[in-house]
Design an enzyme around this catalytic site. Structure first.
Site, short mmCIF file in Angstrom:
data_model
loop_
_atom_site.label_atom_id
_atom_site.label_comp_id
_atom_site.label_asym_id
_atom_site.label_seq_id
_atom_site.Cartn_x
_atom_site.Cartn_y
_atom_site.Cartn_z
N SER A 135 48.01 42.92 36.25
CA SER A 135 48.46 41.61 35.76
C SER A 135 48.47 41.58 34.23
CB SER A 135 47.55 40.51 36.28
OG SER A 135 47.85 39.27 35.67
N TYR A 159 54.67 39.21 31.84
CA TYR A 159 55.13 37.90 31.39
C TYR A 159 55.84 38.10 30.06
CZ TYR A 159 52.35 35.27 34.80
OH TYR A 159 51.84 34.74 35.95
N THR A 185 57.86 38.72 36.03
CA THR A 185 57.69 37.44 36.72
C THR A 185 58.57 36.38 36.08
OG1 THR A 185 55.43 37.95 37.42
CG2 THR A 185 56.04 35.63 37.32
N LYS A 296 60.42 39.32 39.99
CA LYS A 296 59.51 38.62 40.90
C LYS A 296 59.69 37.11 40.75
CE LYS A 296 54.57 38.36 42.11
NZ LYS A 296 54.23 36.96 41.78
N HIS A 320 55.22 32.45 43.86
CA HIS A 320 53.96 32.52 43.10
C HIS A 320 52.78 32.01 43.92
CE1 HIS A 320 52.92 33.57 38.87
NE2 HIS A 320 51.79 32.96 39.18
N GLY A 352 51.87 34.16 50.82
CA GLY A 352 51.54 33.76 52.18
C GLY A 352 51.12 34.88 53.10
N VAL A 353 51.14 36.14 52.63
CA VAL A 353 50.75 37.26 53.49
C VAL A 353 49.24 37.23 53.68
CG1 VAL A 353 50.69 39.76 53.75
CG2 VAL A 353 52.68 38.66 52.68
N ARG A 354 48.81 37.16 54.93
CA ARG A 354 47.39 37.09 55.23
C ARG A 354 46.94 38.17 56.21
NH1 ARG A 354 47.89 34.73 51.38
NH2 ARG A 354 47.31 32.60 50.80
N GLY A 373 47.74 39.16 48.05
CA GLY A 373 47.14 38.52 46.90
C GLY A 373 45.76 37.94 47.14
#
Length: 420
Positions: A135, A159, A185, A296, A320, A352-354, A373
């Site tokens: 990051s 960024y 991003t 992204k 995000h 949302g990937v879990r 994430g």
């Protein structure tokens, strides 16, 4: 996970067996396997500001819920008697083969979760061969994390701020530390409205947190030579003294005075976003590097088509993690349309990937891989490097089992035929 093709029982059954055998001796997993249990355990472990920053979203967090609902709405359809005892989880991206279609998403300010922050995550990723996307808002400089990872794969999330010399310097450093791709991003040209942080009056960067890439950058540090506190600086209070202590501690780590740290925090917050960024600017980034560039934050099919026309190398469908716009469409909802519009560009999915089943759903809808994430941040909070490794193993194990139960022989085989 070091071997792309599962041999013997595969990573799914191996992970299950390990957990159950350990359970016979009274040992439970370091971190909860259930995603919601993992989140709740991290909430108990972290202080309020840390959990608010890592777990919170924009507004009423309806976009975060939309991400989860999108996965719930997709139904898998298995086939039987397919002889899928041996499964190949590997994927190829930009000429590199990775052991599973899972990358670690770029998360900022990981020091909020654990003192070893990005270093612990990098070591965990390296131990399993999973790419870690550094990051821009890291707590440890990219060079140190790259050294900790050895030859293991890493990407970098960029960024594009208003201080273009700093942005260009980041790109040069990224290339020097062996990154395999740059992820630009696009959805944070302004900071989203995040009530959990606002209610606590907490922005970590003002305390010197999450600024390691900047504080170790020669161009950024050159801006700190002239130190002037703004007029009307508040008189010392317990809260300001605590903030000063945090700034001073980060200053000692990076060889900067308290006055320079105050200037650094102010300069960063004034320059890290660039609301006027436009498509034409991408040509300059393309000139600065030969690395693959992924965009992204793409959700609209027209933006995917534009990215292809502009010579970009890949797309990450993302909102995000629900941190920018309240009421935004779920990332998975838009994935099929973006894949169609992107043509030959590889499309990845973030937000949302879990679970491993989520990975399978995203790939069946056209994603080449996914970014994981918050779950690994929770694992980091609970057990450091070992916690991150367990989270990754759990997701990959469930994906492997899901693949076999669907009747698929490889990750690349997944497609609409596996959806109801």
């Amino acid at each position: 996970m070091s071997q792309p093709k599962s041999s013997g029982p595969g990573p799914g059954r191996s992970r299950q067996t390990q957990i159950f055998v350990d359970g016979l001796g009274g040992t439970r997993p370091l971190v909860p396997v259930d995603p919601e249990g993992l989140r709740k355990a991290a909430r108990r472990k972290l202080d309020a500001p840390a959990f608010a920053y890592l777990a919170g979203g924009a507004g009423m967090e309806r976009t975060m819920q939309a991400n989860l609902d999108a996965f719930s709405g997709v139904k898998l359809l298995p086939r039987r008697l397919c002889g899928s005892a041996s499964r190949d989880l590997s994927v190829e991206l930009f000429g590199h083969t990775y052991p599973a279609p899972v990358l670690l998403a770029p998360l900022g300010v990981l020091e909020l979760a654990h003192a070893e922050a990005d270093l612990a995550v990098g070591r965990a990723a390296a131990a399993l061969g999973v790419p870690f996307i550094f990051s821009s808002q890291a707590s440890e400089p990219m060079e140190d994390v790259a050294a900790a990872m050895g030859d293991s794969p890493r990407w970098f999330q960029l960024y594009w701020g208003t201080d273009e010399e700093v942005t260009r310097s980041f790109v040069r450093r990224v290339e020097a530390c062996g990154a395999q791709a740059i992820v630009l991003t696009l959805d944070t040209t302004l900071l989203g409205w995040r009530p959990r942080d606002l209610d606590l009056g907490n922005l970590p960067f003002l305390r010197g947190q999450g600024l390691a890439q900047y504080l170790t950058d020669a161009h950024f540090r050159s801006r700190l030579d002239t130190v002037q506190l703004p007029a009307g600086t508040p008189r010392p209070s317990p809260a300001l003294l605590k903030t000063a202590a945090s700034l001073a501690a980060h200053g000692r780590k990076f060889g900067l005075s308290l006055a320079q740290m105050r200037t650094a925090a102010a300069h960063f917050t004034a320059s890290y976003t660039r609301p006027d960024l436009q498509w034409d600017d991408l040509s300059r980034l393309r000139e600065w590097t030969t690395l693959p560039i992924l965009l992204k934050g793409i959700l609209h099919p027209d933006d995917a088509r534009e990215a292809a026309q502009r010579g970009m190398d890949g797309i990450i469908v993302s909102n995000h993690g629900g941190r920018q716009i309240d009421g935004e469409v779920g990332s998975l909802t838009m994935l099929p349309r973006v894949v169609e519009a992107a043509g030959d560009l590889p499309v990845l999915l973030d937000s949302g990937v879990r679970t491993g089943a989520d990975v399978a759903k995203a790939m069946a809808l056209g994603a080449r891989a996914v970014l994981l994430g918050r779950p690994y941040a929770y694992g980091l909070a609970l057990a450091g490097q070992a916690g991150v490794q367990e989270v990754i193993r759990n997701v990959v194990a469930e994906f492997d089992l899901t693949l076999g139960l669907l009747g698929a022989h490889s990750a690349r085989e997944l497609g609409p035929q596996h959806l109801a």
